[in-house]
Structures are given as C-alpha cells and as structure tokens.
Write an enzyme that holds these catalytic residues in place. Structure first.
Site, PDB file in Angstrom:
ATOM      1  N   GLU A 138       0.816  -1.205   0.000  1.00  0.00           N
ATOM      2  CA  GLU A 138       0.000   0.000   0.000  1.00  0.00           C
ATOM      3  C   GLU A 138       0.862   1.273   0.000  1.00  0.00           C
ATOM      4  O   GLU A 138       1.769   1.423   0.829  1.00  0.00           O
ATOM      5  CB  GLU A 138      -0.933  -0.028   1.211  1.00  0.00           C
ATOM      6  CG  GLU A 138      -1.843   1.172   1.354  1.00  0.00           C
ATOM      7  CD  GLU A 138      -2.725   1.429   0.151  1.00  0.00           C
ATOM      8  OE1 GLU A 138      -3.329   0.470  -0.358  1.00  0.00           O
ATOM      9  OE2 GLU A 138      -2.802   2.592  -0.306  1.00  0.00           O
ATOM     10  N   THR A 156      -5.643   1.614  -5.654  1.00  0.00           N
ATOM     11  CA  THR A 156      -5.324   0.191  -5.467  1.00  0.00           C
ATOM     12  C   THR A 156      -6.021  -0.673  -6.516  1.00  0.00           C
ATOM     13  O   THR A 156      -5.419  -1.584  -7.090  1.00  0.00           O
ATOM     14  CB  THR A 156      -5.771  -0.308  -4.075  1.00  0.00           C
ATOM     15  OG1 THR A 156      -5.257   0.547  -3.093  1.00  0.00           O
ATOM     16  CG2 THR A 156      -5.294  -1.726  -3.820  1.00  0.00           C
ATOM     17  N   HIS A 158      -1.616   3.286   4.705  1.00  0.00           N
ATOM     18  CA  HIS A 158      -2.608   4.027   3.925  1.00  0.00           C
ATOM     19  C   HIS A 158      -2.825   5.382   4.578  1.00  0.00           C
ATOM     20  O   HIS A 158      -2.781   5.493   5.792  1.00  0.00           O
ATOM     21  CB  HIS A 158      -3.922   3.235   3.888  1.00  0.00           C
ATOM     22  CG  HIS A 158      -4.907   3.731   2.870  1.00  0.00           C
ATOM     23  ND1 HIS A 158      -5.592   4.914   3.024  1.00  0.00           N
ATOM     24  CD2 HIS A 158      -5.281   3.217   1.682  1.00  0.00           C
ATOM     25  CE1 HIS A 158      -6.361   5.092   1.971  1.00  0.00           C
ATOM     26  NE2 HIS A 158      -6.195   4.085   1.133  1.00  0.00           N
ATOM     27  N   ASP A 187       1.631  -0.040  -4.868  1.00  0.00           N
ATOM     28  CA  ASP A 187       0.427   0.058  -5.703  1.00  0.00           C
ATOM     29  C   ASP A 187       0.264   1.429  -6.376  1.00  0.00           C
ATOM     30  O   ASP A 187      -0.197   1.530  -7.497  1.00  0.00           O
ATOM     31  CB  ASP A 187      -0.842  -0.358  -4.942  1.00  0.00           C
ATOM     32  CG  ASP A 187      -1.178   0.492  -3.728  1.00  0.00           C
ATOM     33  OD1 ASP A 187      -0.350   1.338  -3.334  1.00  0.00           O
ATOM     34  OD2 ASP A 187      -2.272   0.302  -3.168  1.00  0.00           O
ATOM     35  N   HIS A 188       0.660   2.504  -5.668  1.00  0.00           N
ATOM     36  CA  HIS A 188       0.525   3.863  -6.222  1.00  0.00           C
ATOM     37  C   HIS A 188       1.231   4.806  -5.275  1.00  0.00           C
ATOM     38  O   HIS A 188       1.723   4.378  -4.229  1.00  0.00           O
ATOM     39  CB  HIS A 188      -0.949   4.259  -6.377  1.00  0.00           C
ATOM     40  CG  HIS A 188      -1.760   3.992  -5.141  1.00  0.00           C
ATOM     41  ND1 HIS A 188      -1.695   4.774  -4.021  1.00  0.00           N
ATOM     42  CD2 HIS A 188      -2.608   2.978  -4.835  1.00  0.00           C
ATOM     43  CE1 HIS A 188      -2.476   4.281  -3.086  1.00  0.00           C
ATOM     44  NE2 HIS A 188      -3.044   3.171  -3.542  1.00  0.00           N
TER      45      HIS A 188
HETATM   46  C1  GP9 Z   1      -9.087  -0.611   0.222  1.00  0.00           C
HETATM   47  C2  GP9 Z   1      -7.638  -0.508  -0.051  1.00  0.00           C
HETATM   48  C3  GP9 Z   1      -7.193   0.914  -0.215  1.00  0.00           C
HETATM   49  O1  GP9 Z   1      -9.575  -1.900   0.303  1.00  0.00           O
HETATM   50  O2  GP9 Z   1      -7.275  -1.323  -1.082  1.00  0.00           O
HETATM   51  O3  GP9 Z   1      -7.572   1.461  -1.409  1.00  0.00           O
HETATM   52  P1  GP9 Z   1      -6.924   2.814  -1.968  1.00  0.00           P
HETATM   53  O4  GP9 Z   1      -7.580   3.947  -1.253  1.00  0.00           O
HETATM   54  O5  GP9 Z   1      -5.459   2.782  -1.703  1.00  0.00           O
HETATM   55  O6  GP9 Z   1      -7.220   2.808  -3.412  1.00  0.00           O
HETATM   56 MN    MN Z   2      -3.777   1.654  -2.260  1.00  0.00          MN
END
Ligand code: GP9
Ligand code: MN
Length: 631
Positions: A254, A298, A413, A472-473
């Site tokens: 994340e 994500t 996150h 992921d980003h």
């Molecule tokens: C939510 C998690 C976070 O289930 O994958 O999503 P994001 O806000 O990073 O897109």
């Molecule tokens: Mn994410």
C-alpha cells in the site's frame, strides 16, 4: 367533533417525513454500516431527504388532487420496494444491489432456494409508511390537497430541495473526498449520499457503459490487435518457464513509493528488510519501475496487474466495467491448474471487488470475514499488516497447490496512523503531518513483510513459491510538495520531479534463483502480467496485453502514465513539457513527440478494449475474432 385544519400539502409532507424517517430507521436496523463519528451520523440522518424531496415534490406539478395523491402513494410504494429489495439482498450478500447483479442471474441460483429463509412476515413493517398514506388518503379526506399550487411555493420548495442536496454532498465530500469521481464502495456511497441517490448514480454509471458496449461489434479489435502484435517483445528463453509449477504470491504494498528504499530519515533506515532484498541473491529489484494507476488507486493497480491494460481516465474501472469479459492473469493461471485467490481484510464490496473478482475468474476472495481480528489488531483502515500477513501465510498452508495468492496490505494508507506500540522510528519534522507519519507506517509495513517471509518459511510454502511485491501507487500527493522538497533536499518539486516520484518499488523474489540483481529498465505495472506468466511458463503471445516481459531483451525503456505523462531512458514528459531525463532541464518538445503519439495511441487502445468490452469478441486460444463478431 371539530375537524383539524390541515396545513397545505399535508399529505405530501406526511409522505416525505414517513419515507425519510423509515429509511433512517432501516439504515440502523437492517444494514451493518460502521459509523465512526457524529458527522457521519448526521450525514446518514439527512441523506435520504434530498432524493425524497425531489421525488415527492414532482407531485406539485399535478393539477388534479386525485392524481397528485395517487402519485405520492405510488412513489412511496416504489421507494419501499427499492429499500426492502436492498434489505433482503443485504441479508444474503451483505452488500447493496447494483444493476449488473440484477442481470447476473447466476447470482440468484442460491437465492431462489433461500428466499424463505430471507423473508419473514415481519418484513411487512418495511411498508408501514405506505399503509399510513393509504389510510390517510382514505380516512382523513381533509388532509388531501385541493388547493392549487402557486408557482412561488413550488420554486421555494425546489430551492430547498437543492439546498439540502448541496448540504449533503458538501458534507459527504469533506468526509470522503472524491466520493463520486472515484466511487469507492457501495457502502460508502449509501452512507454518504443515501440509498436512493446511490441507485440513481449506479443507473447512470451502468447505462453509460452499456451504451458504449452496445455500439461495439468486435471490428475495433483488428486495429488494437495490430498495434499490440507490432509492439510485442520476444520471450527470454532462459527465463521462460524456469519456475513452472511454483506457487505465485503477489503482495500489493500500500502507497509505497521508491524514494524510501535504501534511504534514511533523520539517520533512521526506513525499510531495512526491503533494503536487504535489494542486495539479495534471490531477488530482482526493479529500481526504475512506475505505477500506472489513475483514480482507481489500489483497484487500478490490481486491474493493471491482472490484465496488462490501463484503468480508465475517469472513475475506477473496477466499478464502471466490473461485468466485462477479461482475460486476466488469474484466469490464465486457473486454466493451468492454479487455485487463485485474493487476500484483503476489508469489506468485500470496497472497490466493487466482490463483483470484479468474478469477472477476473478469481476462485476465492479472503475478505474481512476470513480473518480473526483480535483486540488491538486493527488500526486506521482495518486489520494491521502484521497479523494480516501471519494469518494469510497460515491460510496458504492448507491451499491446494500450486496456488496464486494476491495479498493487499492496508496499514500504510493515508492518513498513515499507528498505535503507539507499533511505532518504530520517530516522525519526520516538516509542515506535512502526512509525510511525517508516512515514514513510520512504511517502517511498520517493512517489518510486516519481514514477518511474512518468516511465516511463509514456518508454514512450509516459501521454497516452492515466487514472491512478487510492488508498490500500488503514490502515497504522498502533490499537496505535500513543500515537505517533500525539504526531505529530498531540493528547492521545490517540479513536474519533472513529480513524474519521477511516481516510481514504486518492484521485487521479484525467487527462492533459490541465485542470480538476483538490481534491474534498471524503465518499466511499469503493465509489465507485471507478461513477466510473471512467462516465469511460470505460460505463453502470452496471443494475449491482448499492453505490457512486455521485464526479462525480455526487447523490453523497451518507456513507461506511460494514465494521464499521458511518460518516462523513457532519455526523456520525461510531464506538465505538457519535455525534459531531459539526465539533467531535469526542460528541452524542445520535438524528441518527445513520437513517444507522446504512441502514449496517446496506447491509452486509446486500452480504453477501446474496456469501453467496448471488446474481449468478449476475442478468442485468446486461437488469437481470432469469435464467431459472430463483425469481420
Ligand atoms: C481498500 C484498499 C485501499 O480496500 O485497497 O484502497 P486505496 O484507497 O489505496 O485505493
Ligand atoms: Mn492503495
């Protein structure tokens, strides 16, 4: 008995209040919505009102009182059916209805047999407001309107309705920024804009995509196919199939950006475990690898990984095109005997995952209900990464092999908060609390990943697996440029810097590989699918994918971002300007032009596939258009 003098429009007001209050009561009694603060409580309370005001307000346009009252009763019946439909659906699926599920009849296979268990005679209570209206209409004749509606009143009424909608949307936006543009989760939507508005929004999204789908006939694929074939990179014969039959474990890390790797914060190592992997003989560490996600964050990264196609420029493709035909990596692996699953301890409807995973042919989704979240094991968005990875490794021990498990971590996150016990390094000091805390949550995730490797060894699944881990980003947005510049020791963050900050780390860890090293090709998430499938010996030469195998000698140093920016070994294109990659100086646009054209073409091709649902016309086995598609 002196009869009561009912105010004007009493019948309509009664209908509004009855439906509104009933909806709020149903929210609290029939759905399990997590309410975290007073503001959320308040939003939940007012959110049915805007729609209800509009729906009943239309009655003000009817001249005949009889028609008017009949209209009001009809609306209350329809809204009650919609609400009750959701209640019954929720009892079975723990989710709100979205249009595509109504057409996915397979969903109702199980439902049919259990209808008796789902409904109860007490459910008639869900229609109590309708009953009140019918009785009032019949027995309280004075309550009915006979007056003509004057135009001023109508205008004032709709101004009020619009004001309520804005208040609702405004509060929802502060609670959950970009709620509608990103459309995260059905539960969040219902919580913030209300169940009736949610359905309107759902109808809008679904009809837009089905209109585009209806216009496509498969002929569009010819051009897309030509583009893909002419850009295809040859396999690397030394790597192709080298790890055939191994389990595949993919970890989505994340919000992890590459700038923290092999870096320090006030003398503290931020990612000691991942740093050790960059020098590990069994790990290929890709240090010029970029995320290619858009608003779907994500979910976009998942989409890219599975399909080697871009997400969309607007919204999240997981939401808008969750019912399309895809040729996912999971499907390919499933065809090759793999048990495919995703592990993520969150609400299953977040990012529409429960629906989308069916389209991606993922065999099982280990969502929040598959995990035991003990006292102190949740923070911020949900389960902490350490217990999550430990329980996930334990689940893997009992899976049929080979398996493909994809884990999505969560602790790192936004807003990057931790319990005091989990803090391992101090905060950074800058004007951005977000960046200051980011280093701490990254440090925590690094520890979780170390634990994960140990757990895999303890569970006996490590040796026979390959482990792919990618960021992921981005985690730190441009809003924190000042703090970021301070940390990086720069005067400011230019569009050039910002583009390079979209680098996320990629590790391909293969126990026993022995020749691991740092790999410096400019690459992106689009390349994951072909790279992974080739390592596992699955041929992809007929697949509709836009990425290329990272081990291919023909892999090109060129990565395109979802918003049209790109990076090559020599140039960076960002903020509509061309930069020299080595110096960061803005240069004449000419050398960037041909890349920019290709970037546009590639994004258009990807969008064409998704918007037209073109893969339904494509036979991946033969590489031909399916029978019936236009030639
Ligand atoms: C939510 C998690 C976070 O289930 O994958 O999503 P994001 O806000 O990073 O897109
Ligand atoms: Mn994410």
């Amino acid at each position: 008995m002196k009869s009561i003098k009912w105010p004007k429009h009493s019948f309509m007001i009664l209908a509004i209040v009855a439906t509104w209050i009933k909806t709020v009561i149903v929210y609290h009694t029939s759905f399990e919505m997590k309410i975290e603060n007073v503001m959320q409580q308040f939003i939940l309370f007012i959110n049915p009102l805007s729609f209800v005001l509009f729906a009943y307000g239309i009655s003000l346009f009817f001249k005949s009182p009889k028609v008017k009252n009949r209209y009001i009763i009809t609306i209350s019946v329809i809204l009650s059916i919609v609400l009750y439909g959701n209640v019954a659906f929720y009892r079975f699926y723990n989710d709100f209805i979205t249009l595509p599920v109504l057409f996915q009849t397979s969903n109702f296979g199980d439902l049919g047999t259990s209808v008796a268990a789902i409904v109860s005679p007490w459910d008639l209570l869900y229609f109590v407001d309708v009953l009140i209206l019918i009785l009032a209409n019949k027995y309280v004749p004075k309550m009915k309107d006979t007056v003509k509606v004057n135009v001023e009143f109508r205008r004032a009424y709709f101004v009020l309705a619009i004001a309520v909608s804005f208040l609702n949307l405004g509060l929802a936006e502060t609670e959950r920024p970009q709620l509608l543009t990103r459309s995260f989760d059905r539960e969040l939507l219902v919580k913030n804009i209300g169940t009736y508005n949610y359905h309107l929004y759902d109808i809008y999204i679904q009809s837009k995509s089905s209109a585009q789908r209806a216009l496509a006939d498969g002929s569009e694929l010819v051009e897309v196919n030509n583009y893909i074939r002419s850009n295809q990179a040859a396999n690397n014969p030394e790597m192709f199939g080298k790890y055939k039959g191994r389990n595949l474990i993919v970890v989505s890390m994340e919000s992890l950006q590459n700038f923290v790797i092999n870096n320090q914060m006030d003398g503290h190592e931020i990612t000691p475990f991942l740093n050790s992997l960059t020098k590990d003989k069994d790990t290929y560490y890709f240090s010029n690898f970029y995320h290619q996600t858009g608003l779907g964050k994500t979910s976009d990264s998942e989409f890219i990984l599975e399909n080697s196609l871009f997400g969309l420029g607007r919204g999240a493709v997981f939401f808008t095109h969750g019912g399309n035909t895809y040729n996912s990596m999971a499907e390919r692996l499933g065809d090759n005997g793999y048990f495919t699953n995703v592990m993520h301890p969150n609400n299953k409807s977040f990012w529409n995952r429960d629906m989308m995973y069916q389209s991606l042919h993922i065999n099982k989704f280990y969502d929040i209900d598959s995990y035991k979240i003990g006292e102190g094991e949740a923070v911020n968005w949900g389960m902490k990464d350490v217990p999550f990875v430990e329980q996930s490794a334990a689940l893997m021990k009992d899976m049929p092999q080979p398996f493909y498990s994809r884990l999505i971590t969560l602790t790192n996150h936004y807003p990057f908060t931790l319990d005091p016990d989990d803090i391992m390094i101090p905060e950074y000091t800058s004007n951005s609390g977000t960046l200051n805390r980011y280093f701490q949550t990254v440090r925590y995730m690094d520890e979780a990943l170390k634990d994960f490797f140990q757990s895999l060894k303890d569970q006996g699944v490590y040796d026979n697996s390959i482990i792919v881990m990618y960021g992921d980003h981005y985690g730190i947005s441009e809003n924190h440029n000042k703090a970021m510049a301070q940390y990086l020791g720069k005067d400011g963050i230019t569009p050039f810097d910002n583009a390079l900050l979209q680098e996320v780390p990629l590790f391909i860890h293969i126990p026993g590989a022995g020749d691991g090293k740092e790999m410096t090709e400019i690459s992106g998430q689009m390349d994951l699918r072909p790279t992974i499938l080739h390592l596992l010996g699955v041929e992809t030469s007929k697949d509709m994918q836009l990425g290329a195998d990272l081990f291919s000698p023909e892999h090109e140093d060129f990565v395109i971002f979802r918003d049209g920016r790109f990076v090559t070994d020599k140039y960076v294109y960002a903020g509509e300007a061309c930069y020299d990659k080595a110096t960061g100086e803005e240069i004449d646009g000419e050398p960037c032009q041909s890349y920019a054209d290709r970037a546009t073409k590639e994004l258009e091709n990807s969008d064409a596939i998704i918007n037209g649902d073109l893969l339904r016309f494509y036979d991946q086995k033969t590489g031909n258009l399916k029978q019936g598609a236009a030639k």
